[in-house]
Design a protein around this motif. Structure first.
Motif, PDB file in Angstrom:
ATOM      1  N   TRP A  24       0.772  -1.057  -0.012  1.00 49.42           N
ATOM      2  CA  TRP A  24       0.118  -0.111  -0.062  1.00 49.42           C
ATOM      3  C   TRP A  24       0.637   1.149   0.051  1.00 49.42           C
ATOM      4  O   TRP A  24       0.548   2.404  -0.496  1.00 49.42           O
ATOM      5  N   LEU A  25       2.023   1.322   0.520  1.00 49.46           N
ATOM      6  CA  LEU A  25       2.740   2.336   0.554  1.00 49.46           C
ATOM      7  C   LEU A  25       3.135   2.902  -0.521  1.00 49.46           C
ATOM      8  O   LEU A  25       3.237   4.224  -0.787  1.00 49.46           O
ATOM      9  N   PRO A  26       3.600   2.362  -1.632  1.00 44.98           N
ATOM     10  CA  PRO A  26       3.921   3.176  -2.947  1.00 44.98           C
ATOM     11  C   PRO A  26       2.488   3.993  -3.389  1.00 44.98           C
ATOM     12  O   PRO A  26       2.778   4.992  -4.062  1.00 44.98           O
ATOM     13  N   THR A  27       1.341   3.220  -3.312  1.00 44.94           N
ATOM     14  CA  THR A  27       0.208   3.816  -3.860  1.00 44.94           C
ATOM     15  C   THR A  27      -0.007   5.197  -2.977  1.00 44.94           C
ATOM     16  O   THR A  27      -0.378   6.271  -3.484  1.00 44.94           O
ATOM     17  N   PHE A  28       0.040   5.018  -1.630  1.00 45.21           N
ATOM     18  CA  PHE A  28      -0.158   5.931  -0.742  1.00 45.21           C
ATOM     19  C   PHE A  28       0.867   7.246  -1.363  1.00 45.21           C
ATOM     20  O   PHE A  28       0.494   8.569  -1.370  1.00 45.21           O
ATOM     21  N   CYS A  29       2.202   6.953  -1.482  1.00 48.54           N
ATOM     22  CA  CYS A  29       3.171   7.955  -1.948  1.00 48.54           C
ATOM     23  C   CYS A  29       3.011   8.593  -3.133  1.00 48.54           C
ATOM     24  O   CYS A  29       3.072   9.762  -3.189  1.00 48.54           O
ATOM     25  N   ARG A  30       2.491   7.637  -4.179  1.00 50.63           N
ATOM     26  CA  ARG A  30       2.006   8.412  -5.550  1.00 50.63           C
ATOM     27  C   ARG A  30       0.752   9.521  -4.955  1.00 50.63           C
ATOM     28  O   ARG A  30       0.789  10.472  -5.610  1.00 50.63           O
ATOM     29  N   TRP A  31       0.037   9.217  -4.281  1.00 50.88           N
ATOM     30  CA  TRP A  31      -1.327   9.853  -3.924  1.00 50.88           C
ATOM     31  C   TRP A  31      -0.738  11.361  -3.279  1.00 50.88           C
ATOM     32  O   TRP A  31      -1.627  12.466  -3.744  1.00 50.88           O
ATOM     33  N   VAL A  32      -0.074  11.183  -2.469  1.00 51.19           N
ATOM     34  CA  VAL A  32       0.388  12.602  -1.607  1.00 51.19           C
ATOM     35  C   VAL A  32       1.751  13.193  -2.135  1.00 51.19           C
ATOM     36  O   VAL A  32       2.106  14.288  -1.793  1.00 51.19           O
ATOM     37  N   GLY A  33       2.061  12.773  -3.269  1.00 48.00           N
ATOM     38  CA  GLY A  33       2.997  13.618  -4.093  1.00 48.00           C
ATOM     39  C   GLY A  33       4.599  13.200  -3.452  1.00 48.00           C
ATOM     40  O   GLY A  33       5.287  14.003  -3.540  1.00 48.00           O
ATOM     41  N   ALA A  34       4.947  11.976  -2.909  1.00 45.42           N
ATOM     42  CA  ALA A  34       6.051  11.548  -2.314  1.00 45.42           C
ATOM     43  C   ALA A  34       6.982  10.750  -2.995  1.00 45.42           C
ATOM     44  O   ALA A  34       6.277  10.085  -4.002  1.00 45.42           O
ATOM     45  N   GLN A  35       8.237  10.683  -2.870  1.00 49.13           N
ATOM     46  CA  GLN A  35       8.841   9.647  -3.413  1.00 49.13           C
ATOM     47  C   GLN A  35       8.464   8.285  -3.040  1.00 49.13           C
ATOM     48  O   GLN A  35       8.388   7.951  -1.757  1.00 49.13           O
ATOM     49  N   ALA A  36       8.533   7.324  -3.793  1.00 49.62           N
ATOM     50  CA  ALA A  36       8.552   6.011  -3.463  1.00 49.62           C
ATOM     51  C   ALA A  36       9.530   5.327  -2.632  1.00 49.62           C
ATOM     52  O   ALA A  36      10.717   5.562  -2.826  1.00 49.62           O
ATOM     53  N   PRO A  37       9.222   4.539  -1.662  1.00 54.43           N
ATOM     54  CA  PRO A  37      10.221   4.024  -0.318  1.00 54.43           C
ATOM     55  C   PRO A  37      11.161   3.219  -1.375  1.00 54.43           C
ATOM     56  O   PRO A  37      10.516   2.486  -2.401  1.00 54.43           O
ATOM     57  N   THR A  38      12.197   3.001  -1.283  1.00 55.05           N
ATOM     58  CA  THR A  38      13.410   2.280  -1.892  1.00 55.05           C
ATOM     59  C   THR A  38      13.574   0.909  -1.058  1.00 55.05           C
ATOM     60  O   THR A  38      13.988  -0.207  -1.730  1.00 55.05           O
ATOM     61  N   GLY A  39      13.236   0.740  -0.013  1.00 59.44           N
ATOM     62  CA  GLY A  39      13.742  -0.431   1.099  1.00 59.44           C
ATOM     63  C   GLY A  39      12.303  -1.349   1.306  1.00 59.44           C
ATOM     64  O   GLY A  39      11.186  -0.866   1.104  1.00 59.44           O
ATOM     65  N   LYS A  40      12.720  -2.221   2.013  1.00 63.16           N
ATOM     66  CA  LYS A  40      11.407  -3.177   2.331  1.00 63.16           C
ATOM     67  C   LYS A  40      10.904  -2.689   3.818  1.00 63.16           C
ATOM     68  O   LYS A  40      11.629  -2.470   4.689  1.00 63.16           O
ATOM     69  N   ALA A  41       9.652  -2.269   3.640  1.00 58.90           N
ATOM     70  CA  ALA A  41       8.907  -1.820   5.059  1.00 58.90           C
ATOM     71  C   ALA A  41       8.139  -2.904   5.358  1.00 58.90           C
ATOM     72  O   ALA A  41       7.201  -3.475   4.772  1.00 58.90           O
ATOM     73  N   ARG A  42       8.555  -3.339   6.872  1.00 58.78           N
ATOM     74  CA  ARG A  42       7.905  -4.426   7.675  1.00 58.78           C
ATOM     75  C   ARG A  42       7.657  -3.809   8.767  1.00 58.78           C
ATOM     76  O   ARG A  42       8.061  -2.981   9.474  1.00 58.78           O
ATOM     77  N   GLY A  43       6.494  -4.341   9.401  1.00 53.13           N
ATOM     78  CA  GLY A  43       6.015  -4.047  10.860  1.00 53.13           C
ATOM     79  C   GLY A  43       5.064  -5.018  11.337  1.00 53.13           C
ATOM     80  O   GLY A  43       4.592  -5.921  10.723  1.00 53.13           O
TER      81      GLY A  43
END
Length: 276
Positions: free
Chosen positions: A229-248
């Motif tokens: 979901w984070l790449p879609t969120f970043c496109r929506w808010v005008g941010a650079q897409a994350p480059t690493g693996k995001a886990r939590g």
């Protein structure tokens, strides 16, 4: 029906108030500063002053409203202060329920959250226990446990566990705190998320006035890890897409019970909501 909406001026409370009035209900909305909420009066609501931390103030509001039901939408999230929000859940809910019991109000619908389920396999339904109150999020868990246990003192209660809200006026939006953080490169997501578009909060909350007592998850159909979901969120808010693996940590929630009760989300997936 006469309905007291506690927190009527919030991101959920205001559109909820408008919808209730459109359906013919008489709505009394609470505000700490009624003069600052002309939009509630413009919608046709009666506005009463209420400080949720002051039992006498809450009792006065309930006595003046003479409601058939209370919808609890009290939050303190404008400053992203989770401690303050937990305190409001604990103290504000206690005062609200005590006032309802004193004046014989029979029905309560309470806003809760769906992202505190204990770890496990598969989507969590409403029978899964909440996680233990340990670690960095302990106070949030304590606040939610207190809110839900206190709400359940009203026999005819419905607790709505919303997914993480996104859309206008929320943290997850271009103008929200997490949108700004993403553009600053300091937001990495919070694990598996069950989202809910803010536009999808109103219909189930209105419907819950007639639902059987209990807990209901109000989430979309597609829980997802940050890598999804984070790449879609970043496109929506005008941010650079994350480059690493995001886990939590985190566990998605099931909306099967809500669908059985007749609710269908306008935005079945965050993919559509964030694209729109």
């Amino acid at each position: 029906m006469r309905i007291l909406v506690a927190g009527a001026g919030g991101v959920v409370g205001l559109p909820l108030t408008r919808e209730l009035i459109a359906r013919g209900h008489h709505v009394v909305g609470t505000s700490r500063n009624p003069d600052s909420r002309p939009e509630l009066r413009d919608a046709g609501a009666t506005v009463v002053r209420m400080d949720a931390f002051d039992l006498a103030s809450v009792e006065h509001a309930v006595a003046e409203a003479r409601p058939d039901a209370v919808i609890h939408q009290l939050t303190d999230l404008s400053a992203v202060d989770l401690e303050a929000n937990a305190e409001l859940r604990i103290v504000g809910t206690r005062n609200l329920v005590d006032a309802m019991r004193r004046f014989g109000v029979p029905r309560l619908v309470t806003q809760s959250i769906a992202w505190l389920y204990a770890d496990g396999v598969g989507l969590a339904d409403e029978t899964v226990p909440l996680r233990a109150a340990t670690g960095p999020g302990a106070r949030t868990v304590e606040g939610v446990v207190a809110l839900e246990h206190t709400s359940a003192e009203i026999p005819d209660h419905v607790i709505l566990r919303y997914g993480k809200l996104y859309g206008p006026g929320t943290w997850y939006s271009p103008d929200g705190d997490f949108g700004r953080a993403a553009r600053d490169g300091v937001f990495e997501g919070n694990g598996v998320e069950s989202f809910l578009h803010v536009a999808d909060t109103v219909a189930p909350t209105v419907a819950a006035l007639d639902w059987p007592a209990g807990i209901v998850n109000i989430v979309d159909d597609e829980p997802a890890e940050p890598d999804e979901w984070l790449p879609t969120f970043c496109r929506w808010v005008g941010a650079q897409a994350p480059t690493g693996k995001a886990r939590g940590p985190g566990r998605g929630a099931s909306n099967a019970k809500a669908r059985t009760l007749g609710w269908q989300p306008l935005y079945p997936t965050w993919r559509k909501g964030m694209a729109d």
